[in-house]
Design a protein around this motif. Structure first.
Motif, PDB file in Angstrom:
ATOM      1  N   MET A 106     -22.094 -20.332   9.732  1.00  0.00           N
ATOM      2  CA  MET A 106     -22.589 -20.926  10.975  1.00  0.00           C
ATOM      3  C   MET A 106     -23.997 -21.464  10.804  1.00  0.00           C
ATOM      4  O   MET A 106     -24.344 -22.525  11.343  1.00  0.00           O
ATOM      5  CB  MET A 106     -22.560 -19.870  12.088  1.00  0.00           C
ATOM      6  N   GLY A 107     -24.808 -20.756  10.031  1.00  0.00           N
ATOM      7  CA  GLY A 107     -26.168 -21.221   9.793  1.00  0.00           C
ATOM      8  C   GLY A 107     -26.210 -22.519   9.017  1.00  0.00           C
ATOM      9  O   GLY A 107     -27.001 -23.424   9.321  1.00  0.00           O
ATOM     10  N   VAL A 108     -25.346 -22.633   7.998  1.00  0.00           N
ATOM     11  CA  VAL A 108     -25.298 -23.863   7.195  1.00  0.00           C
ATOM     12  C   VAL A 108     -24.852 -25.041   8.050  1.00  0.00           C
ATOM     13  O   VAL A 108     -25.468 -26.118   8.037  1.00  0.00           O
ATOM     14  CB  VAL A 108     -24.351 -23.680   5.991  1.00  0.00           C
ATOM     15  N   VAL A 109     -23.780 -24.857   8.820  1.00  0.00           N
ATOM     16  CA  VAL A 109     -23.238 -25.950   9.640  1.00  0.00           C
ATOM     17  C   VAL A 109     -24.247 -26.415  10.685  1.00  0.00           C
ATOM     18  O   VAL A 109     -24.465 -27.620  10.867  1.00  0.00           O
ATOM     19  CB  VAL A 109     -21.922 -25.494  10.317  1.00  0.00           C
ATOM     20  N   SER A 110     -24.871 -25.457  11.371  1.00  0.00           N
ATOM     21  CA  SER A 110     -25.806 -25.832  12.444  1.00  0.00           C
ATOM     22  C   SER A 110     -27.124 -26.368  11.896  1.00  0.00           C
ATOM     23  O   SER A 110     -27.829 -27.110  12.582  1.00  0.00           O
ATOM     24  CB  SER A 110     -26.082 -24.624  13.350  1.00  0.00           C
ATOM     25  N   GLY A 111     -27.452 -26.044  10.648  1.00  0.00           N
ATOM     26  CA  GLY A 111     -28.707 -26.513  10.078  1.00  0.00           C
ATOM     27  C   GLY A 111     -28.675 -27.948   9.593  1.00  0.00           C
ATOM     28  O   GLY A 111     -29.706 -28.628   9.557  1.00  0.00           O
ATOM     29  N   ILE A 112     -27.477 -28.415   9.216  1.00  0.00           N
ATOM     30  CA  ILE A 112     -27.354 -29.786   8.714  1.00  0.00           C
ATOM     31  C   ILE A 112     -27.795 -30.799   9.762  1.00  0.00           C
ATOM     32  O   ILE A 112     -28.430 -31.813   9.451  1.00  0.00           O
ATOM     33  CB  ILE A 112     -25.898 -30.058   8.269  1.00  0.00           C
ATOM     34  N   VAL A 113     -27.496 -30.508  11.013  1.00  0.00           N
ATOM     35  CA  VAL A 113     -27.798 -31.443  12.107  1.00  0.00           C
ATOM     36  C   VAL A 113     -29.295 -31.709  12.209  1.00  0.00           C
ATOM     37  O   VAL A 113     -29.720 -32.837  12.507  1.00  0.00           O
ATOM     38  CB  VAL A 113     -27.254 -30.878  13.429  1.00  0.00           C
ATOM     39  N   LEU A 114     -30.100 -30.700  11.947  1.00  0.00           N
ATOM     40  CA  LEU A 114     -31.542 -30.813  12.187  1.00  0.00           C
ATOM     41  C   LEU A 114     -32.181 -31.901  11.339  1.00  0.00           C
ATOM     42  O   LEU A 114     -33.048 -32.645  11.812  1.00  0.00           O
ATOM     43  CB  LEU A 114     -32.222 -29.468  11.918  1.00  0.00           C
ATOM     44  N   SER A 115     -31.776 -32.001  10.075  1.00  0.00           N
ATOM     45  CA  SER A 115     -32.366 -33.013   9.197  1.00  0.00           C
ATOM     46  C   SER A 115     -32.034 -34.414   9.678  1.00  0.00           C
ATOM     47  O   SER A 115     -32.850 -35.339   9.549  1.00  0.00           O
ATOM     48  CB  SER A 115     -31.882 -32.805   7.764  1.00  0.00           C
ATOM     49  N   TYR A 116     -30.842 -34.595  10.235  1.00  0.00           N
ATOM     50  CA  TYR A 116     -30.470 -35.912  10.766  1.00  0.00           C
ATOM     51  C   TYR A 116     -31.282 -36.256  12.011  1.00  0.00           C
ATOM     52  O   TYR A 116     -31.627 -37.425  12.232  1.00  0.00           O
ATOM     53  CB  TYR A 116     -28.982 -35.953  11.095  1.00  0.00           C
ATOM     54  N   GLU A 117     -31.590 -35.240  12.821  1.00  0.00           N
ATOM     55  CA  GLU A 117     -32.354 -35.497  14.043  1.00  0.00           C
ATOM     56  C   GLU A 117     -33.763 -35.999  13.726  1.00  0.00           C
ATOM     57  O   GLU A 117     -34.333 -36.767  14.504  1.00  0.00           O
ATOM     58  CB  GLU A 117     -32.425 -34.223  14.893  1.00  0.00           C
ATOM     59  N   PHE A 118     -34.328 -35.550  12.607  1.00  0.00           N
ATOM     60  CA  PHE A 118     -35.641 -36.078  12.211  1.00  0.00           C
ATOM     61  C   PHE A 118     -35.585 -37.600  12.066  1.00  0.00           C
ATOM     62  O   PHE A 118     -36.512 -38.315  12.459  1.00  0.00           O
ATOM     63  CB  PHE A 118     -36.094 -35.457  10.888  1.00  0.00           C
ATOM     64  N   GLY A 119     -34.492 -38.083  11.484  1.00  0.00           N
ATOM     65  CA  GLY A 119     -34.374 -39.516  11.252  1.00  0.00           C
ATOM     66  C   GLY A 119     -33.961 -40.301  12.475  1.00  0.00           C
ATOM     67  O   GLY A 119     -34.399 -41.439  12.665  1.00  0.00           O
ATOM     68  N   THR A 120     -33.110 -39.716  13.317  1.00  0.00           N
ATOM     69  CA  THR A 120     -32.602 -40.452  14.474  1.00  0.00           C
ATOM     70  C   THR A 120     -33.538 -40.385  15.672  1.00  0.00           C
ATOM     71  O   THR A 120     -33.839 -41.400  16.299  1.00  0.00           O
ATOM     72  CB  THR A 120     -31.214 -39.912  14.884  1.00  0.00           C
ATOM     73  N   ASN A 121     -34.023 -39.179  16.006  1.00  0.00           N
ATOM     74  CA  ASN A 121     -34.818 -39.003  17.217  1.00  0.00           C
ATOM     75  C   ASN A 121     -36.323 -39.070  16.980  1.00  0.00           C
ATOM     76  O   ASN A 121     -37.094 -39.328  17.906  1.00  0.00           O
ATOM     77  CB  ASN A 121     -34.484 -37.664  17.880  1.00  0.00           C
ATOM     78  N   PHE A 122     -36.745 -38.816  15.725  1.00  0.00           N
ATOM     79  CA  PHE A 122     -38.184 -38.791  15.428  1.00  0.00           C
ATOM     80  C   PHE A 122     -38.451 -39.558  14.136  1.00  0.00           C
ATOM     81  O   PHE A 122     -39.074 -39.042  13.200  1.00  0.00           O
ATOM     82  CB  PHE A 122     -38.672 -37.341  15.305  1.00  0.00           C
ATOM     83  N   SER A 123     -37.989 -40.797  14.102  1.00  0.00           N
ATOM     84  CA  SER A 123     -38.064 -41.603  12.878  1.00  0.00           C
ATOM     85  C   SER A 123     -39.509 -41.873  12.453  1.00  0.00           C
ATOM     86  O   SER A 123     -39.817 -41.910  11.259  1.00  0.00           O
ATOM     87  CB  SER A 123     -37.317 -42.925  13.077  1.00  0.00           C
ATOM     88  N   LYS A 124     -40.407 -42.046  13.415  1.00  0.00           N
ATOM     89  CA  LYS A 124     -41.806 -42.304  13.074  1.00  0.00           C
ATOM     90  C   LYS A 124     -42.435 -41.084  12.405  1.00  0.00           C
ATOM     91  O   LYS A 124     -43.292 -41.207  11.535  1.00  0.00           O
ATOM     92  CB  LYS A 124     -42.594 -42.690  14.331  1.00  0.00           C
ATOM     93  N   PHE A 125     -41.997 -39.917  12.816  1.00  0.00           N
ATOM     94  CA  PHE A 125     -42.495 -38.686  12.204  1.00  0.00           C
ATOM     95  C   PHE A 125     -42.080 -38.615  10.737  1.00  0.00           C
ATOM     96  O   PHE A 125     -42.877 -38.258   9.866  1.00  0.00           O
ATOM     97  CB  PHE A 125     -41.956 -37.482  12.976  1.00  0.00           C
TER      98      PHE A 125
END
Length: 473
Positions: free
Chosen positions: A66-85
């Motif tokens: 569960m930790g692996v599956v739920s953690g993958i999403v976070l790295s994508y959110e950096f690019g999609t929701n906080f691309s300037k960051f």
């Protein structure tokens, strides 16, 4: 109603990271406990240690997945929701994330299969080595994640060129001022979380009069661990607090509800309702001077307050204030349980006192709640900065249509709620089934005396003999 994409993106990330942190906070400590039990079994040959390791390895596997599956999403959110960051800090945070994958993830992926399925396929010492590697992998994973987050809290070893962060010293980046305190604090929190998860289930078995010897051994060990770990965590937390006061005084002021630009003789607030409009606390209940003693180690020490910075540079004070008290309250509750267990142990009533067993059972999820509350203090307390005092959160949000972010947030809530339901279902099923019987362990131990390849070869020959006999018939 106008939708704010910045608020929606932050809520989405807060929700997904809160869901994710539940699982590493358990697996880091549980992997360590399993390694201890397996090592104790190899040393003493006490079958109850093996029973504990073999039972808890299945909940560990489910939680790890569960930790692996739920953690993958976070790295994508950096690019999609906080691309300037990502664009601004990629030269620093990108390699740190990559180090986590190249070290911890590869270690865990390489040896997790041996740990889970190698009991009768490899020798005892090799299996124990695999368990140690997986345990070490969870620690290293926590290390790199805490390094990245700590750099955002107390940035060091950088230079800014054309609006982008560049590395000036990797040693300064990695060992930034808050990292040692935060890594130790988080690692200890994970150990305590797993300790109380195991203790809670063992207490539940004792209340139900099920698997008595197994539950007694598990509860006894966990209460000894708690007696050592919980006071140590309080001391580490105190040291961390001093570090926060030095590097992030506004966060500390929000944690303690201190409003004047500088205040001496600070009380320790047991209860208050911080009011951001009036810049004061309503319904204060405090102990005079104790705040100064804890925060400065001086009876009348001065502490910087929230009014030392403009209102736009302050976090959400009520959320930080109460999250901190939830974390500390649970922590003191755990310390109390550990010392109560010591008292009951001396009286010979540790396993028979039903109110105590019910209390320990109630505290099964409290470690996770305390970890979540602590992370809320860390992350909300840093606001409005994403990189403390350098980059504001509002500056790095991707210009997405708010409706799309709202849609993905709703989808995440639905999917993660279903995933949590499935996780609880299977965990409940494993707990209801209970540990493997001693008879089953004895049968497995016969195979474990043989080297893994030899055992596999014997099984293959036996299967062929059975097939030949069936063919003759």
């Amino acid at each position: 109603m106008d939708l704010d994409v910045a608020i929606l993106s932050r809520i989405q990330f807060a929700f997904t990271v809160s869901f994710h942190i539940i699982f590493p906070s358990i697996t880091i400590g549980l992997a360590t406990l399993i390694a201890i039990w397996e090592g104790m079994w190899l040393k003493t040959h006490n079958p109850y240690y093996l029973q504990l390791a073999k039972f808890w390895i299945k909940p560990f596997a489910i939680t790890f997945g569960m930790g692996v599956v739920s953690g993958i999403v976070l790295s994508y959110e950096f690019g999609t929701n906080f691309s300037k960051f990502s664009e601004m800090t990629g030269a620093i945070l990108g390699p740190l994330m990559a180090y986590e994958v190249l070290t911890a993830f590869f270690m865990e992926a390489g040896f997790l299969g041996v740990m889970l399925f190698g009991w009768q396929r490899v020798g005892r010492k090799l299996h124990f080595f695999a368990t140690l590697v997986v345990m070490t992998g969870t620690w290293i994973s926590a290390f790199w994640i805490i390094v990245a987050n700590s750099w955002m809290q107390t940035p060091a070893g950088y230079k800014i060129i054309d609006g982008k962060f560049e590395v000036e010293s990797w040693m300064a980046v990695i060992f930034n001022p808050s990292m040692p305190y935060r890594f130790t604090h988080m690692l200890m929190a994970s150990f305590i979380t797993a300790t109380f998860v195991v203790a809670g289930i063992c207490a539940y078995y004792l209340l139900k009069k099920q698997h008595i010897p197994f539950a007694k051994k598990g509860l006894s060990m966990c209460m000894w661990f708690a007696l050592v770990l919980t006071p140590m965590q309080a001391w580490i937390g105190d040291m961390h607090g001093l570090n926060v006061q030095h590097h992030q005084p506004t966060k500390l002021a929000a944690m303690e509800g201190i409003w004047p630009a500088e205040e001496e003789n600070v009380p320790l607030l047991l209860f208050a309702m911080p009011n951001m409009e009036t810049e004061s606390n309503d319904y204060e209940v405090g102990i005079p001077n104790l705040g100064s003693l804890i925060l400065t180690h001086s009876w009348d020490g001065a502490v910087q307050g929230l009014k030392a910075v403009p209102p736009e540079d302050r976090p959400n004070v009520p959320l930080v204030f109460w999250s901190f008290r939830v974390m500390v309250g649970i922590g003191f509750g755990m310390i109390g349980i550990a010392f109560l267990a010591l008292l009951l142990r001396r009286k010979g009533r540790l396993f028979e006192n039903k109110p105590f067993l019910a209390l320990v059972t109630l505290f099964t999820p409290m470690g996770v709640i305390a970890v979540l509350a602590g992370w809320y203090v860390v992350e909300i307390g840093r606001q409005p900065w994403i990189v403390y005092n350098l980059v504001r959160t509002s500056e790095i949000v991707s210009p997405l249509p708010p409706e799309r972010v709202l849609f993905t947030l709703i989808v995440f809530v639905i999917i993660y709620t279903l995933l949590l339901g499935v996780y609880i279902y299977f965990m409940r099923k494993l707990i209801k089934k209970g540990p493997p019987s001693m008879k089953a362990l004895e049968q497995q131990l016969i195979g474990m005396k043989a080297p893994g390849y030899a055992l596999a070869w014997v099984k293959l020959l036996q299967n062929k003999k059975v097939q030949n006999k069936e063919g003759e018939k």
